[in-house]
Scaffold this motif. Structure first.
Motif, PDB file in Angstrom:
ATOM      1  N   ALA A  42       0.840  -1.207   0.000  1.00  0.00           N
ATOM      2  CA  ALA A  42       0.000   0.000   0.000  1.00  0.00           C
ATOM      3  C   ALA A  42       0.871   1.252   0.000  1.00  0.00           C
ATOM      4  O   ALA A  42       0.587   2.225  -0.709  1.00  0.00           O
ATOM      5  N   ARG A  43       1.954   1.241   0.777  1.00  0.00           N
ATOM      6  CA  ARG A  43       2.824   2.413   0.841  1.00  0.00           C
ATOM      7  C   ARG A  43       3.585   2.606  -0.472  1.00  0.00           C
ATOM      8  O   ARG A  43       3.752   3.734  -0.948  1.00  0.00           O
ATOM      9  N   GLU A  44       4.022   1.506  -1.073  1.00  0.00           N
ATOM     10  CA  GLU A  44       4.713   1.611  -2.364  1.00  0.00           C
ATOM     11  C   GLU A  44       3.784   2.187  -3.423  1.00  0.00           C
ATOM     12  O   GLU A  44       4.187   3.004  -4.252  1.00  0.00           O
ATOM     13  N   ARG A  45       2.516   1.789  -3.375  1.00  0.00           N
ATOM     14  CA  ARG A  45       1.533   2.313  -4.326  1.00  0.00           C
ATOM     15  C   ARG A  45       1.318   3.813  -4.087  1.00  0.00           C
ATOM     16  O   ARG A  45       1.203   4.596  -5.037  1.00  0.00           O
ATOM     17  N   VAL A  74       4.629   9.959  -7.406  1.00  0.00           N
ATOM     18  CA  VAL A  74       5.624  10.086  -8.478  1.00  0.00           C
ATOM     19  C   VAL A  74       4.929  10.378  -9.802  1.00  0.00           C
ATOM     20  O   VAL A  74       5.368  11.215 -10.591  1.00  0.00           O
ATOM     21  N   ALA A  75       3.798   9.710 -10.042  1.00  0.00           N
ATOM     22  CA  ALA A  75       3.051   9.906 -11.287  1.00  0.00           C
ATOM     23  C   ALA A  75       2.530  11.332 -11.412  1.00  0.00           C
ATOM     24  O   ALA A  75       2.310  11.826 -12.529  1.00  0.00           O
ATOM     25  N   LYS A  76       2.350  12.003 -10.282  1.00  0.00           N
ATOM     26  CA  LYS A  76       1.898  13.401 -10.294  1.00  0.00           C
ATOM     27  C   LYS A  76       3.069  14.381 -10.421  1.00  0.00           C
ATOM     28  O   LYS A  76       2.870  15.594 -10.393  1.00  0.00           O
ATOM     29  N   GLY A  77       4.289  13.835 -10.534  1.00  0.00           N
ATOM     30  CA  GLY A  77       5.460  14.697 -10.671  1.00  0.00           C
ATOM     31  C   GLY A  77       6.020  15.188  -9.347  1.00  0.00           C
ATOM     32  O   GLY A  77       6.795  16.151  -9.311  1.00  0.00           O
ATOM     33  N   THR A  78       5.650  14.541  -8.252  1.00  0.00           N
ATOM     34  CA  THR A  78       6.092  14.969  -6.926  1.00  0.00           C
ATOM     35  C   THR A  78       7.535  14.546  -6.671  1.00  0.00           C
ATOM     36  O   THR A  78       7.915  13.418  -6.970  1.00  0.00           O
ATOM     37  N   SER A  79       8.329  15.441  -6.116  1.00  0.00           N
ATOM     38  CA  SER A  79       9.728  15.133  -5.821  1.00  0.00           C
ATOM     39  C   SER A  79       9.824  14.223  -4.600  1.00  0.00           C
ATOM     40  O   SER A  79       8.876  14.116  -3.809  1.00  0.00           O
ATOM     41  N   ASN A  80      10.993  13.587  -4.423  1.00  0.00           N
ATOM     42  CA  ASN A  80      11.195  12.725  -3.249  1.00  0.00           C
ATOM     43  C   ASN A  80      11.003  13.502  -1.955  1.00  0.00           C
ATOM     44  O   ASN A  80      10.405  13.007  -0.993  1.00  0.00           O
ATOM     45  N   ARG A  81      11.511  14.730  -1.928  1.00  0.00           N
ATOM     46  CA  ARG A  81      11.401  15.537  -0.702  1.00  0.00           C
ATOM     47  C   ARG A  81       9.938  15.821  -0.378  1.00  0.00           C
ATOM     48  O   ARG A  81       9.510  15.705   0.774  1.00  0.00           O
ATOM     49  N   ALA A  82       9.146  16.172  -1.408  1.00  0.00           N
ATOM     50  CA  ALA A  82       7.729  16.470  -1.193  1.00  0.00           C
ATOM     51  C   ALA A  82       6.953  15.212  -0.810  1.00  0.00           C
ATOM     52  O   ALA A  82       6.027  15.260   0.008  1.00  0.00           O
ATOM     53  N   ILE A  83       7.324  14.070  -1.399  1.00  0.00           N
ATOM     54  CA  ILE A  83       6.683  12.800  -1.029  1.00  0.00           C
ATOM     55  C   ILE A  83       6.943  12.499   0.445  1.00  0.00           C
ATOM     56  O   ILE A  83       6.050  12.095   1.186  1.00  0.00           O
ATOM     57  N   GLU A 118      13.324  10.982   3.339  1.00  0.00           N
ATOM     58  CA  GLU A 118      13.649  10.843   1.923  1.00  0.00           C
ATOM     59  C   GLU A 118      14.330   9.503   1.652  1.00  0.00           C
ATOM     60  O   GLU A 118      14.134   8.892   0.594  1.00  0.00           O
ATOM     61  N   ALA A 119      15.133   9.031   2.604  1.00  0.00           N
ATOM     62  CA  ALA A 119      15.805   7.739   2.438  1.00  0.00           C
ATOM     63  C   ALA A 119      14.768   6.616   2.322  1.00  0.00           C
ATOM     64  O   ALA A 119      14.921   5.685   1.520  1.00  0.00           O
ATOM     65  N   THR A 120      13.694   6.714   3.112  1.00  0.00           N
ATOM     66  CA  THR A 120      12.640   5.714   3.037  1.00  0.00           C
ATOM     67  C   THR A 120      11.908   5.783   1.701  1.00  0.00           C
ATOM     68  O   THR A 120      11.561   4.746   1.119  1.00  0.00           O
ATOM     69  N   VAL A 121      11.693   7.011   1.209  1.00  0.00           N
ATOM     70  CA  VAL A 121      11.071   7.168  -0.113  1.00  0.00           C
ATOM     71  C   VAL A 121      11.925   6.465  -1.171  1.00  0.00           C
ATOM     72  O   VAL A 121      11.416   5.721  -2.018  1.00  0.00           O
ATOM     73  N   LYS A 122      13.230   6.689  -1.114  1.00  0.00           N
ATOM     74  CA  LYS A 122      14.138   6.071  -2.094  1.00  0.00           C
ATOM     75  C   LYS A 122      14.097   4.546  -1.991  1.00  0.00           C
ATOM     76  O   LYS A 122      14.145   3.842  -3.007  1.00  0.00           O
ATOM     77  N   THR A 123      13.993   4.031  -0.763  1.00  0.00           N
ATOM     78  CA  THR A 123      13.909   2.584  -0.569  1.00  0.00           C
ATOM     79  C   THR A 123      12.628   2.040  -1.202  1.00  0.00           C
ATOM     80  O   THR A 123      12.641   1.016  -1.891  1.00  0.00           O
ATOM     81  N   HIS A 124      11.499   2.728  -0.952  1.00  0.00           N
ATOM     82  CA  HIS A 124      10.235   2.299  -1.560  1.00  0.00           C
ATOM     83  C   HIS A 124      10.343   2.301  -3.080  1.00  0.00           C
ATOM     84  O   HIS A 124       9.867   1.374  -3.751  1.00  0.00           O
ATOM     85  N   LEU A 125      10.963   3.357  -3.644  1.00  0.00           N
ATOM     86  CA  LEU A 125      11.092   3.443  -5.099  1.00  0.00           C
ATOM     87  C   LEU A 125      11.964   2.316  -5.649  1.00  0.00           C
ATOM     88  O   LEU A 125      11.672   1.757  -6.708  1.00  0.00           O
TER      89      LEU A 125
END
Length: 218
Positions: free
Chosen positions: A159-162, A168-177, A185-192
């Motif tokens: 669910a979190r990866e989705r 990401v599909a909306k053009g959101t940056s890692n920092r904004a996510i 941000e490190a967790t965002v990168k891991t999910h990606l």
């Protein structure tokens, strides 16, 4: 193939298109707007690759179908060479046979030539920052594409990866996510990284394209 001096404070770009009128129009449009500079123009893919390699623009505006060498091969060549420039496809073609190969070759985004100028300006700025840009028409095209079976694990997004992929599909940056989901941000990168692996994608644009194609998004 023409070149211009570099403005260090502008988003720099080159235009690769086989039609002189299109190149002139795009150059005039960007030069009339603050914050952009067109460093050069090329009439086909190979010349565009040479120009991007030499001038190091932030963004390459790339047409797809050009007699002297097409855009998909040029995008793949730029990726192989490790050129840092982001490629934003700007074309009249939105068929599946054009869209998917361009994105899979490494294009950061895909717009149609009938896009309003402000949308184009926004897309170039986003591409320069490494954000995915897909025109609504292209996104719809990907949704309607005949779905193919995903590779093993391709539909096993958490669910979190989705959630991350939708942003990401909306053009959101890692920092904004990270801010929106209250994670680092490190967790965002891991999910990606997990999303890329499950979808068989090599970058953000390809992950979004494949997710639309398979009905994970949309």
């Amino acid at each position: 193939m023409t070149e211009h001096p570099v403005d260090e404070h502008a988003v720099t770009l080159i235009v690769v298109d086989d039609h002189p009128v299109v190149r002139d129009g795009l150059r005039g449009m960007f030069e009339s707007a603050a914050g952009f500079q067109v460093l050069g123009e090329a009439a086909d893919g190979p010349a565009g690759v040479e120009l991007a390699t030499r001038l190091d623009p932030d963004v390459v505006l790339m047409d797809l179908r050009m007699p002297g060498g097409g855009g998909v091969a040029a995008i793949a060549d730029l990726a192989r060479r490790g050129v840092r420039s982001r490629v934003l496809v700007l074309t009249t073609y939105d068929t599946d046979s054009d869209t998917l190969p361009a994105i899979e070759a490494g294009a950061t985004g895909y717009l149609l030539k009938d896009a309003p100028r402000e949308e184009l300006f926004t897309a170039v700025r986003a591409a320069a920052e490494g954000r995915t840009v897909l025109s609504p028409a292209v996104a719809s095209r990907l949704v309607s594409h005949v779905r193919t079976p995903p590779p093993p694990g391709g539909e096993g997004l958490s669910a979190r990866e989705r959630e991350v992929l939708e942003l990401v599909a909306k053009g959101t940056s890692n920092r904004a996510i990270a801010r929106e989901l209250f994670i680092s941000e490190a967790t965002v990168k891991t999910h990606l990284t997990h999303v890329f692996g499950k979808l068989g994608a090599k970058d953000r644009a390809a992950a979004v394209a494949l997710a639309y194609e398979r009905g994970i998004l949309g």
